[in-house]
Design a protein around this motif. Structure first.
Motif, PDB file in Angstrom:
ATOM      1  N   ASP A  44      38.022  18.684  30.632  1.00 17.00           N
ATOM      2  CA  ASP A  44      36.698  19.279  30.776  1.00 17.00           C
ATOM      3  C   ASP A  44      36.888  20.593  31.537  1.00 17.00           C
ATOM      4  OD1 ASP A  44      34.245  19.993  32.248  1.00 17.00           O
ATOM      5  OD2 ASP A  44      33.469  18.099  31.467  1.00 17.00           O
ATOM      6  N   ASP A  70      34.098  20.003  26.132  1.00 14.99           N
ATOM      7  CA  ASP A  70      33.034  19.479  27.005  1.00 14.99           C
ATOM      8  C   ASP A  70      33.044  17.963  27.132  1.00 14.99           C
ATOM      9  OD1 ASP A  70      32.045  21.984  27.695  1.00 14.99           O
ATOM     10  OD2 ASP A  70      30.768  22.068  25.921  1.00 14.99           O
ATOM     11  N   ASP A  71      33.488  17.261  26.092  1.00 15.50           N
ATOM     12  CA  ASP A  71      33.479  15.797  26.127  1.00 15.50           C
ATOM     13  C   ASP A  71      34.839  15.269  25.668  1.00 15.50           C
ATOM     14  OD1 ASP A  71      32.894  13.112  26.186  1.00 15.50           O
ATOM     15  OD2 ASP A  71      31.360  13.193  24.618  1.00 15.50           O
ATOM     16  N   VAL A  73      35.909  12.132  26.096  1.00 20.19           N
ATOM     17  CA  VAL A  73      35.862  10.694  25.800  1.00 20.19           C
ATOM     18  C   VAL A  73      36.185  10.372  24.333  1.00 20.19           C
ATOM     19  CG1 VAL A  73      34.442   8.603  25.806  1.00 20.19           C
ATOM     20  CG2 VAL A  73      34.411  10.152  27.769  1.00 20.19           C
ATOM     21  N   CYS A  88      40.153  11.697  34.253  1.00 16.52           N
ATOM     22  CA  CYS A  88      39.465  12.959  33.984  1.00 16.52           C
ATOM     23  C   CYS A  88      40.105  13.804  32.884  1.00 16.52           C
ATOM     24  CB  CYS A  88      39.334  13.767  35.266  1.00 16.52           C
ATOM     25  SG  CYS A  88      40.885  14.130  36.082  1.00 16.52           S
TER      26      CYS A  88
END
Length: 164
Positions: A44, A70-71, A73, A88
């Motif tokens: 990120d 941005d993401d 996951v 992270c």
């Protein structure tokens, strides 16, 4: 019968230069086999500790590329990182996933041993792990976990960057 062999200064200099070139080529070839693979870190753009981890990896000899999204996951899920081990940033090195603040020495061990696994991870963001150093705070112990689809085991234990 003796044969007298004499070298001119020019022959000596040329021979010395050839010897130096050959020694240099041998040294470069040996060094090339010790080159560490490139690490691609996806992070990120708002996370500062990830850059500190990147610097730790570079200082340990790894070439590193950084991708900012941005993401992160969806990438973690795609690569098979278990939810309990997510941190992270997510990295890829060789055929492995490296999740979170894993010490470079653990990554080097993973690459040397080549176990049948998806990757290794440090869950969360333990104080004192590479990139998570806090001035005045002693490093806390933490585990590097090796994981695959059906298992998770302790791969190594660390305090800071030192294996315990």
């Amino acid at each position: 019968m003796h044969t007298k062999f004499t070298l001119t200064r020019r022959q000596l200099l040329v021979g010395t230069a050839h010897t130096a070139l050959a020694a240099s080529a041998i040294t470069e070839a040996a060094a090339a086999t010790d080159v560490l693979p490139r690490v691609t870190v996806t992070r990120d753009p708002n996370c500062g500790c990830c850059i500190a981890w990147v610097e730790h990896m570079r200082a340990s000899g790894f070439p590193v590329d950084v991708v900012e999204i941005d993401d992160v996951v969806p990438l973690k899920v795609k690569l098979g990182v278990p939810e309990a081990l997510m941190s992270c940033h997510t990295s890829q090195v060789g055929s492995y996933v490296v999740e979170g603040h894993v010490p470079a020495d653990a990554v080097k061990r993973l690459l040397a041993e080549r176990p049948d696994a998806t990757g290794i991870a440090v869950a969360g963001m333990p104080i004192g792990s590479p990139g998570m150093e806090i001035k005045g705070e002693a490093p806390r112990p933490y585990e590097v976990v090796i994981f695959s689809n059906d298992r998770q085991n302790v791969f190594a234990r660390f305090r800071g960057t030192r294996q315990t």
